[in-house]
Design a protein around this motif. Structure first.
Motif, mmCIF file in Angstrom:
data_model
loop_
_atom_site.group_PDB
_atom_site.id
_atom_site.type_symbol
_atom_site.label_atom_id
_atom_site.label_comp_id
_atom_site.label_asym_id
_atom_site.label_seq_id
_atom_site.Cartn_x
_atom_site.Cartn_y
_atom_site.Cartn_z
ATOM 1 N N LEU A 77 40.070 33.531 47.040
ATOM 2 C CA LEU A 77 39.260 32.284 46.674
ATOM 3 C C LEU A 77 39.689 31.111 47.328
ATOM 4 C CD1 LEU A 77 40.034 32.851 42.648
ATOM 5 C CD2 LEU A 77 37.815 33.558 44.102
ATOM 6 N N PRO A 78 38.922 29.972 47.241
ATOM 7 C CA PRO A 78 39.303 28.860 47.576
ATOM 8 C C PRO A 78 40.546 28.202 47.218
ATOM 9 C CG PRO A 78 36.923 28.524 46.954
ATOM 10 C CD PRO A 78 37.535 29.913 46.490
ATOM 11 N N GLU A 79 41.268 27.631 48.005
ATOM 12 C CA GLU A 79 42.860 27.216 47.817
ATOM 13 C C GLU A 79 43.004 26.373 46.466
ATOM 14 O OE1 GLU A 79 46.535 24.748 49.937
ATOM 15 O OE2 GLU A 79 44.718 25.182 51.027
ATOM 16 N N ASP A 80 41.797 25.497 46.274
ATOM 17 C CA ASP A 80 41.957 24.818 45.135
ATOM 18 C C ASP A 80 41.910 25.516 43.855
ATOM 19 O OD1 ASP A 80 41.975 22.113 43.832
ATOM 20 O OD2 ASP A 80 39.959 22.779 43.109
ATOM 21 N N ALA A 81 41.463 26.723 43.721
ATOM 22 C CA ALA A 81 41.237 27.525 42.638
ATOM 23 C C ALA A 81 42.191 28.774 42.591
ATOM 24 C CB ALA A 81 39.805 28.081 42.395
ATOM 25 N N ARG A 82 42.978 29.026 43.769
ATOM 26 C CA ARG A 82 43.715 30.027 43.787
ATOM 27 C C ARG A 82 44.800 30.460 42.979
ATOM 28 N NH1 ARG A 82 45.404 30.029 49.739
ATOM 29 N NH2 ARG A 82 43.005 30.038 50.056
ATOM 30 N N ARG A 83 45.530 29.269 42.859
ATOM 31 C CA ARG A 83 46.813 29.224 41.867
ATOM 32 C C ARG A 83 46.281 29.328 40.382
ATOM 33 N NH1 ARG A 83 51.849 25.165 42.227
ATOM 34 N NH2 ARG A 83 52.999 25.814 40.364
ATOM 35 N N SER A 84 45.426 28.907 40.137
ATOM 36 C CA SER A 84 44.882 29.108 38.708
ATOM 37 C C SER A 84 44.259 30.448 38.588
ATOM 38 C CB SER A 84 43.697 27.883 38.493
ATOM 39 O OG SER A 84 44.031 26.762 38.524
ATOM 40 N N SER A 85 43.670 30.877 39.359
ATOM 41 C CA SER A 85 43.251 32.569 39.308
ATOM 42 C C SER A 85 44.166 33.366 38.932
ATOM 43 C CB SER A 85 42.478 32.624 40.573
ATOM 44 O OG SER A 85 41.853 34.196 40.445
ATOM 45 N N LEU A 86 45.267 33.109 39.696
ATOM 46 C CA LEU A 86 46.549 33.919 39.579
ATOM 47 C C LEU A 86 47.230 33.795 38.218
ATOM 48 C CD1 LEU A 86 47.976 33.719 43.084
ATOM 49 C CD2 LEU A 86 47.289 35.534 41.939
ATOM 50 N N ALA A 87 47.197 32.546 37.801
ATOM 51 C CA ALA A 87 47.764 32.321 36.150
ATOM 52 C C ALA A 87 46.851 32.873 35.234
ATOM 53 C CB ALA A 87 47.664 30.924 36.087
ATOM 54 N N LEU A 88 45.680 32.822 35.314
ATOM 55 C CA LEU A 88 44.477 33.561 34.385
ATOM 56 C C LEU A 88 44.718 35.196 34.266
ATOM 57 C CD1 LEU A 88 41.506 31.163 35.051
ATOM 58 C CD2 LEU A 88 42.788 31.638 32.794
ATOM 59 N N ARG A 89 44.750 35.565 35.500
ATOM 60 C CA ARG A 89 44.881 36.977 35.669
ATOM 61 C C ARG A 89 46.398 37.586 35.177
ATOM 62 N NH1 ARG A 89 41.000 39.385 38.045
ATOM 63 N NH2 ARG A 89 39.658 38.349 39.526
ATOM 64 N N ALA A 90 47.430 36.505 35.357
ATOM 65 C CA ALA A 90 48.746 37.079 34.869
ATOM 66 C C ALA A 90 48.656 36.897 33.366
ATOM 67 C CB ALA A 90 49.726 36.131 35.280
ATOM 68 N N LEU A 183 37.190 36.731 31.010
ATOM 69 C CA LEU A 183 38.175 36.122 32.088
ATOM 70 C C LEU A 183 37.317 35.535 33.107
ATOM 71 C CD1 LEU A 183 41.031 36.009 33.581
ATOM 72 C CD2 LEU A 183 40.327 38.428 34.056
ATOM 73 N N LEU A 184 35.982 36.375 33.531
ATOM 74 C CA LEU A 184 35.202 35.877 34.785
ATOM 75 C C LEU A 184 34.670 34.523 34.385
ATOM 76 C CD1 LEU A 184 33.385 39.012 35.354
ATOM 77 C CD2 LEU A 184 35.016 37.791 36.846
ATOM 78 N N TYR A 185 34.498 34.320 33.039
ATOM 79 C CA TYR A 185 34.011 32.916 32.385
ATOM 80 C C TYR A 185 35.015 31.472 32.997
ATOM 81 C CZ TYR A 185 30.576 35.325 30.066
ATOM 82 O OH TYR A 185 29.566 36.137 29.182
ATOM 83 N N LEU A 186 36.277 32.162 32.707
ATOM 84 C CA LEU A 186 37.234 31.314 32.861
ATOM 85 C C LEU A 186 37.603 31.051 34.427
ATOM 86 C CD1 LEU A 186 39.724 32.514 30.470
ATOM 87 C CD2 LEU A 186 38.942 30.064 30.467
ATOM 88 N N LEU A 187 37.169 32.034 35.344
ATOM 89 C CA LEU A 187 37.294 32.072 36.648
ATOM 90 C C LEU A 187 36.407 31.167 37.564
ATOM 91 C CD1 LEU A 187 38.182 35.483 37.789
ATOM 92 C CD2 LEU A 187 39.997 33.647 37.756
ATOM 93 N N LEU A 188 35.048 31.193 36.716
ATOM 94 C CA LEU A 188 33.952 30.232 37.243
ATOM 95 C C LEU A 188 34.288 28.822 36.880
ATOM 96 C CD1 LEU A 188 30.853 32.252 36.046
ATOM 97 C CD2 LEU A 188 31.424 31.983 38.218
ATOM 98 N N GLU A 189 34.879 28.427 35.791
ATOM 99 C CA GLU A 189 35.404 27.185 35.399
ATOM 100 C C GLU A 189 36.366 26.841 36.328
ATOM 101 O OE1 GLU A 189 34.533 26.970 30.595
ATOM 102 O OE2 GLU A 189 36.749 27.209 31.126
ATOM 103 N N SER A 190 37.224 27.736 36.924
ATOM 104 C CA SER A 190 38.427 27.150 37.855
ATOM 105 C C SER A 190 37.709 26.866 39.255
ATOM 106 C CB SER A 190 39.598 28.254 38.008
ATOM 107 O OG SER A 190 38.897 29.400 38.549
ATOM 108 N N LEU A 191 36.569 27.515 39.584
ATOM 109 C CA LEU A 191 35.963 27.130 40.744
ATOM 110 C C LEU A 191 34.882 26.017 40.541
ATOM 111 C CD1 LEU A 191 34.908 30.786 41.711
ATOM 112 C CD2 LEU A 191 36.330 29.309 43.017
#
Length: 331
Positions: A77-90, A183-191
């Motif tokens: 993922l783009p760097e701006d969303a990477r950390r947030s994506s890992l938080a959501l997946r955790a 979860l995918l809706y949240l990932l889209l928001e993080s992007l």
């Protein structure tokens, strides 16, 4: 008189010069002396940084060990969303492992209540001292994530504590929509993506993912004498729960797997039908389609024998395939 004053002035200047020179030698770091309040602020800042790094590492480790495919996808993922994506997946991993990690349903429900309370506190800017909670709070503050999607994931996982088979395929799809699609809706928001076509694609991909996960987990669940596959399809092909518990590879069991896998494939096709109308910035959220497609192809190659040993092994080429799909900007 003038010369005397001049001499005295010169002498004073010399003394001052010597005094400042001695001061620099005796206290070479005098200008770096900080007030107690400044020292406290510096220590607090350092501790905050260390704690933040610890929280991030915790999320990375739990996702890498429990959701490796999601971990690799997050790295792309783009760097701006990477950390947030890992938080959501955790966060998703924490909820998913509750069911298997408790011996009593009551304990599991208590943990679910903890996460409900945690989400409410996160949105009140008062997250509990817990690594995933802290990282989730950071993601919420950064991307203004929707609380409803998080609560929906928790509520659906809470219902799943009933520990019974899905009555029909539609029930499995509803579960998948409320967990994986949310979860995918949240990932889209993080992007930073807000697009109705992207949401439609996410809905279908989430359903496909939930179905595939149910199939992939069948050998593990059967070894624990548990079967969660849709009962209506099992009854249609006269496959009993005992057939799955015994690890039967008869045709009727394969027919059940074929019907379920076919529905996952249909959802993937529907999701891809929106690709021309979806902004390219949304594609990284859908990299999981690589993993789903890989499993569906492999289960087809073994004639829908869900217990085939090859299906229990991770495909070592998945990271490369994910990278190529990311580079091509497709899903």
């Amino acid at each position: 008189m003038a010369s005397g004053i001049s001499a005295k002035h010169g002498l004073l200047t010399t003394k001052c010069s010597v005094f400042h020179s001695l001061q620099r030698k005796i206290l070479p770091h005098a200008i770096c002396i900080q007030r107690p309040t400044e020292v406290k602020c510096l220590r607090a800042s350092t501790n905050s940084t260390i704690e933040s790094q610890h929280n991030e590492k915790y999320c990375i480790d739990i996702v890498r060990s429990r959701d490796y495919d999601g971990f690799v996808s997050s790295l792309l993922l783009p760097e701006d969303a990477r950390r947030s994506s890992l938080a959501l997946r955790a966060f998703n991993v924490e909820l998913a492992q509750v069911k298997d990690s408790v011996s009593q349903k009551t304990i599991g429900l208590m943990r679910m209540q903890f996460w409900k309370t945690t989400v409410e506190e996160i949105y009140r800017d008062d997250p509990p001292v817990q690594p995933v909670s802290a990282e989730l709070w950071r993601a919420v503050k950064k991307h203004y994530l929707t609380k409803r999607w998080m609560l929906r994931i928790i509520s659906e996982r809470e219902k799943d504590m009933e520990d019974r088979a899905y009555r029909n395929l539609q029930e499995l799809e509803a579960y998948s929509e409320n967990t994986q699609s949310s979860l995918l809706y949240l990932l889209l928001e993080s992007l930073g993506v807000k697009d109705v076509h992207a949401d439609h694609a996410a809905s279908h991909i989430g359903k496909a993912q939930g179905i595939v996960m149910c199939l992939r987990a069948t050998p593990y669940n059967s070894s624990r004498r548990k079967v969660y596959l849709p009962m209506d399809i099992c009854m249609l092909h006269r496959a009993s729960q005992e057939d799955f518990i015994r690890g039967s590879r008869e045709q009727n069991v394969r027919d059940v797997v074929y019907d379920i896998a076919s529905q996952a494939h249909v959802h993937l096709q529907h999701a891809r039908s929106f690709s021309k109308n979806i902004p390219a910035s949304a594609f990284p959220a859908f990299l999981q389609t690589v993993v789903l497609e890989d499993y569906l192809q492999r289960v087809r190659r073994v004639d829908f024998d869900v217990f085939h040993p090859s299906l229990q092994k991770r495909n070592p080429l998945i990271p490369i395939q994910l990278y190529i799909r990311s580079w091509k900007k497709t899903y």
